[in-house]
Design an enzyme around this catalytic site. Sequence first.
Site, mmCIF file in Angstrom:
data_model
loop_
_atom_site.group_PDB
_atom_site.id
_atom_site.type_symbol
_atom_site.label_atom_id
_atom_site.label_comp_id
_atom_site.label_asym_id
_atom_site.label_seq_id
_atom_site.Cartn_x
_atom_site.Cartn_y
_atom_site.Cartn_z
ATOM 1 N N TYR A 111 -4.222 36.714 -7.316
ATOM 2 C CA TYR A 111 -3.162 35.689 -7.281
ATOM 3 C C TYR A 111 -1.790 36.336 -7.102
ATOM 4 O O TYR A 111 -1.003 35.915 -6.244
ATOM 5 C CB TYR A 111 -3.210 34.872 -8.572
ATOM 6 C CG TYR A 111 -2.192 33.746 -8.633
ATOM 7 C CD1 TYR A 111 -2.389 32.565 -7.924
ATOM 8 C CD2 TYR A 111 -1.029 33.855 -9.399
ATOM 9 C CE1 TYR A 111 -1.461 31.522 -7.978
ATOM 10 C CE2 TYR A 111 -0.103 32.825 -9.466
ATOM 11 C CZ TYR A 111 -0.319 31.660 -8.750
ATOM 12 O OH TYR A 111 0.603 30.636 -8.808
ATOM 13 N N LYS B 172 0.691 35.906 -3.897
ATOM 14 C CA LYS B 172 2.035 35.320 -3.981
ATOM 15 C C LYS B 172 3.098 36.296 -3.457
ATOM 16 O O LYS B 172 4.096 35.878 -2.874
ATOM 17 C CB LYS B 172 2.331 34.876 -5.416
ATOM 18 C CG LYS B 172 1.464 33.690 -5.858
ATOM 19 C CD LYS B 172 1.667 32.479 -4.962
ATOM 20 C CE LYS B 172 0.885 31.269 -5.398
ATOM 21 N NZ LYS B 172 1.123 30.089 -4.560
ATOM 22 N N ASP C 238 -4.436 17.455 1.571
ATOM 23 C CA ASP C 238 -5.079 18.114 0.438
ATOM 24 C C ASP C 238 -6.596 18.154 0.644
ATOM 25 O O ASP C 238 -7.165 17.342 1.359
ATOM 26 C CB ASP C 238 -4.773 17.363 -0.867
ATOM 27 C CG ASP C 238 -4.869 18.250 -2.096
ATOM 28 O OD1 ASP C 238 -3.806 18.637 -2.622
ATOM 29 O OD2 ASP C 238 -5.998 18.578 -2.518
ATOM 30 N N THR D 20 -1.908 24.987 -14.989
ATOM 31 C CA THR D 20 -1.516 25.595 -16.259
ATOM 32 C C THR D 20 -2.036 24.803 -17.467
ATOM 33 O O THR D 20 -1.684 25.120 -18.605
ATOM 34 C CB THR D 20 0.019 25.694 -16.360
ATOM 35 O OG1 THR D 20 0.568 24.392 -16.126
ATOM 36 C CG2 THR D 20 0.601 26.666 -15.362
HETATM 37 N N1 LIG Z 1 1.931 25.354 -12.223
HETATM 38 C C1 LIG Z 1 2.609 26.485 -12.261
HETATM 39 O O1 LIG Z 1 3.041 26.937 -13.342
HETATM 40 C C2 LIG Z 1 2.878 27.257 -11.003
HETATM 41 C C3 LIG Z 1 3.734 28.358 -11.080
HETATM 42 C C4 LIG Z 1 4.009 29.072 -9.932
HETATM 43 C C5 LIG Z 1 3.433 28.709 -8.736
HETATM 44 N N2 LIG Z 1 2.592 27.650 -8.664
HETATM 45 C C6 LIG Z 1 2.022 27.311 -7.372
HETATM 46 O O2 LIG Z 1 2.313 25.970 -7.060
HETATM 47 C C7 LIG Z 1 1.356 25.506 -6.117
HETATM 48 C C8 LIG Z 1 0.857 24.141 -6.576
HETATM 49 O O3 LIG Z 1 0.104 24.320 -7.769
HETATM 50 P P1 LIG Z 1 0.137 23.305 -8.985
HETATM 51 O O4 LIG Z 1 0.610 24.048 -10.157
HETATM 52 O O5 LIG Z 1 0.818 22.066 -8.576
HETATM 53 O O6 LIG Z 1 -1.422 23.082 -9.207
HETATM 54 P P2 LIG Z 1 -2.366 21.845 -8.849
HETATM 55 O O7 LIG Z 1 -3.743 22.283 -9.087
HETATM 56 O O8 LIG Z 1 -1.869 20.640 -9.556
HETATM 57 O O9 LIG Z 1 -2.117 21.617 -7.285
HETATM 58 C C9 LIG Z 1 -2.706 22.423 -6.292
HETATM 59 C C10 LIG Z 1 -3.143 21.520 -5.154
HETATM 60 O O10 LIG Z 1 -3.630 22.329 -4.077
HETATM 61 C C11 LIG Z 1 -4.826 21.734 -3.591
HETATM 62 N N3 LIG Z 1 -5.666 22.740 -2.970
HETATM 63 C C12 LIG Z 1 -6.301 23.780 -3.571
HETATM 64 N N4 LIG Z 1 -7.026 24.455 -2.669
HETATM 65 C C13 LIG Z 1 -6.838 23.856 -1.462
HETATM 66 C C14 LIG Z 1 -7.320 24.102 -0.154
HETATM 67 N N5 LIG Z 1 -8.175 25.102 0.104
HETATM 68 N N6 LIG Z 1 -6.909 23.293 0.839
HETATM 69 C C15 LIG Z 1 -6.068 22.254 0.600
HETATM 70 N N7 LIG Z 1 -5.589 21.960 -0.630
HETATM 71 C C16 LIG Z 1 -5.976 22.758 -1.641
HETATM 72 C C17 LIG Z 1 -5.478 21.144 -4.833
HETATM 73 O O11 LIG Z 1 -6.472 20.182 -4.517
HETATM 74 C C18 LIG Z 1 -4.277 20.584 -5.563
HETATM 75 O O12 LIG Z 1 -3.994 19.271 -5.161
HETATM 76 C C19 LIG Z 1 0.271 26.564 -6.042
HETATM 77 O O13 LIG Z 1 0.470 27.365 -4.892
HETATM 78 C C20 LIG Z 1 0.529 27.395 -7.283
HETATM 79 O O14 LIG Z 1 0.085 28.711 -7.128
HETATM 80 C C21 LIG Z 1 2.303 26.913 -9.775
#
Ligand SMILES: NC(=O)c1ccc[n+]([C@@H]2O[C@H](COP(=O)([O-])OP(=O)(O)OC[C@H]3O[C@@H](n4cnc5c(N)ncnc54)[C@H](O)[C@@H]3O)[C@@H](O)[C@H]2O)c1
Length: 274
Positions: A179, A183, A35, A217
């Site tokens: 975004y 995706k 990360d 979120t």
């Molecule tokens: N939360 C939702 O509702 C949801 C829905 C659909 C998809 N997603 C996807 O799930 C994935 C995880 O997101 P999340 O919801 O757990 O959010 P989150 O912010 O909790 O986790 C994202 C993680 O990615 C890391 N990160 C961001 N940029 C980075 C980089 N350049 N290099 C390395 N690490 C990096 C962040 O530090 C963080 O730990 C993402 O791809 C997000 O788009 C989330």
Amino acid sequence: MLEGQVAVVTGGANGIGRASALRFAAEGAAVVVADLQQSAAESVVDEIVAAGGRAVACSLEAGSREQNEEMADLAMSSFGRLDVLLTAAGISHGHYSSGDLEAEVKRATRRMEVAEQPGQAFLDIELDDWQRVIDVNVTGTFLAMQAAVRRMVETDTRGRIITIASIAAKNPDAGPTAYTVSKAGVWMLTKKAARELASAGIRVNAIGPGYIRTNMTALIHQIPEVEDRLMGQVPMGRVGEPSDIAAAALWLASDESAYMTGEILHPAGGYFTG
Ligand SMILES: NC(=O)c1ccc[n+]([C@@H]2O[C@H](COP(=O)([O-])OP(=O)(O)OC[C@H]3O[C@@H](n4cnc5c(N)ncnc54)[C@H](O)[C@@H]3O)[C@@H](O)[C@H]2O)c1
């Protein structure tokens, strides 16, 4: 389910990545927690080790080829193999920093003002914002996949790759422009890689989550009207938990999904069925 295996999880410090890293470790895998947020990644490693598992933290900028290669090397030097890659590193916009809720509130307020002016939301997309989202979400996923596949092929490992896309891969209403485009790119990359890598014995699948309770979120849950409206669109009537996604990831990482490649699962409480 993953006894004796080695998993690399990008974005492993928070949310979906963190829950998946913890679940993979609980199922017997040694885990590389990679990360941008190094100290948060180390806390996840501490949690895994405290529970009797094996893990190492890895500092990763997802858009860097060099750092993705170093991440894969770390799996090999620490644990001797690389069986599973889960790519959860992701951003919702170019200035997203996981956990900075104050910045998210300011940005949302600005966007609501702009949304009232016809065409302005589209015209306001900045090139550097657009580029950063593509770099992290699409290029970052590609670079992590390539680094992992290189080691899997070299060691003749029948690897499994799980990408984290979104319902936004198919539904343009589920996120900002860059975004949703990123995706859709992750989803196409998943399909393409699945077909290219099947002959190498490597399976590649995506998860396209609905609304999951993470830092990404958190803003939604700050504004009761927005939360109520969104939850009204989810037939199961609840937001998803990171553990819901980790359970889907575990299935895709295990031999229970042995005949599945090039697919996308949508744990979304019925919100998205298309
Ligand atoms: N939360 C939702 O509702 C949801 C829905 C659909 C998809 N997603 C996807 O799930 C994935 C995880 O997101 P999340 O919801 O757990 O959010 P989150 O912010 O909790 O986790 C994202 C993680 O990615 C890391 N990160 C961001 N940029 C980075 C980089 N350049 N290099 C390395 N690490 C990096 C962040 O530090 C963080 O730990 C993402 O791809 C997000 O788009 C989330």
